[in-house]
Design a protein around this motif. Structure first.
Motif, PDB file in Angstrom:
ATOM      1  N   ALA A  45     -39.929  20.342  22.677  1.00 11.07           N
ATOM      2  CA  ALA A  45     -40.754  19.309  22.045  1.00 11.07           C
ATOM      3  C   ALA A  45     -42.226  19.677  22.137  1.00 11.07           C
ATOM      4  O   ALA A  45     -42.971  19.542  21.144  1.00 11.07           O
ATOM      5  N   ARG A  62     -37.376  14.775  16.692  1.00  5.34           N
ATOM      6  CA  ARG A  62     -37.943  15.172  17.982  1.00  5.34           C
ATOM      7  C   ARG A  62     -36.901  15.983  18.762  1.00  5.34           C
ATOM      8  O   ARG A  62     -35.727  15.645  18.783  1.00  5.34           O
ATOM      9  N   GLU A  75     -42.881  10.585  16.921  1.00  4.53           N
ATOM     10  CA  GLU A  75     -41.551  10.246  16.443  1.00  4.53           C
ATOM     11  C   GLU A  75     -41.617   9.053  15.492  1.00  4.53           C
ATOM     12  O   GLU A  75     -42.332   8.087  15.751  1.00  4.53           O
TER      13      GLU A  75
END
Length: 167
Positions: free
Chosen positions: A112, A105, A141
């Motif tokens: 992001a 991430r 994630e």
């Protein structure tokens, strides 16, 4: 038959293998770790079809094979020359497919968001397949120690049956 089993005895323990009991979808729980490269989607699709065929889940195979191919191709796009982990599990009447890749991430919120949009666009066909099967999908994630991204799909058995027959 007994002579054939005798030939297959373990040289260490001297035990013959037990005959395979009937296979039930509830026992389907497979994992595959693979390097990501140009052949990875093909290998993942073939492996998925073989596993589902072994469990007699022919009706779900077309949808699951398409989903796995899309997930692996996306992982290869984001983490070329790395390793991906694919999991196939039968739960609550459906097939759960999870893929972990090494793409971490981004720390900056705009990066992001841009990366998430790019991944979502790469999974556009997957979204259509899952919608047609009335399933669920997402990514985020990974909660694993190594980090990275976890992509997941749930295909309900009743929704995936016969996928692609009208195509």
């Amino acid at each position: 038959m007994r002579e054939q089993l005798a030939l297959l005895k373990c040289p260490v323990f001297g035990e013959a293998p037990q005959p395979v009991a009937s296979v039930h979808p509830e026992h389907l729980d497979y994992r595959l770790t693979m390097p990501l490269g140009p052949l990875s989607p093909r290998v993942a699709r073939a492996s998925t079809r073989a596993v589902l065929s072994a469990y007699g889940m022919f009706g779900m195979a077309d949808a699951a094979v398409q989903v796995v191919g899309e997930l692996v191709a996306c992982a290869w796009q984001f983490t070329p020359d790395e390793v991906a982990y694919v999991s196939l599990r039968y739960r609550d009447g459906g097939l759960e497919i999870v893929l972990y890749d090494g793409h971490r991430r981004h720390g900056h919120p705009r990066l992001a968001a841009a990366c998430d949009a790019r991944r979502r666009a790469a999974l556009r066909v997957l979204g259509c397949v899952v919608r047609a099967c009335e399933g669920e999908w997402g990514f985020g994630e990974a909660r694993e120690p190594g980090g990275g991204t976890r992509m997941w799909v749930v295909l309900p058995g009743w929704g995936a049956l016969g996928f692609g027959e009208g195509v």
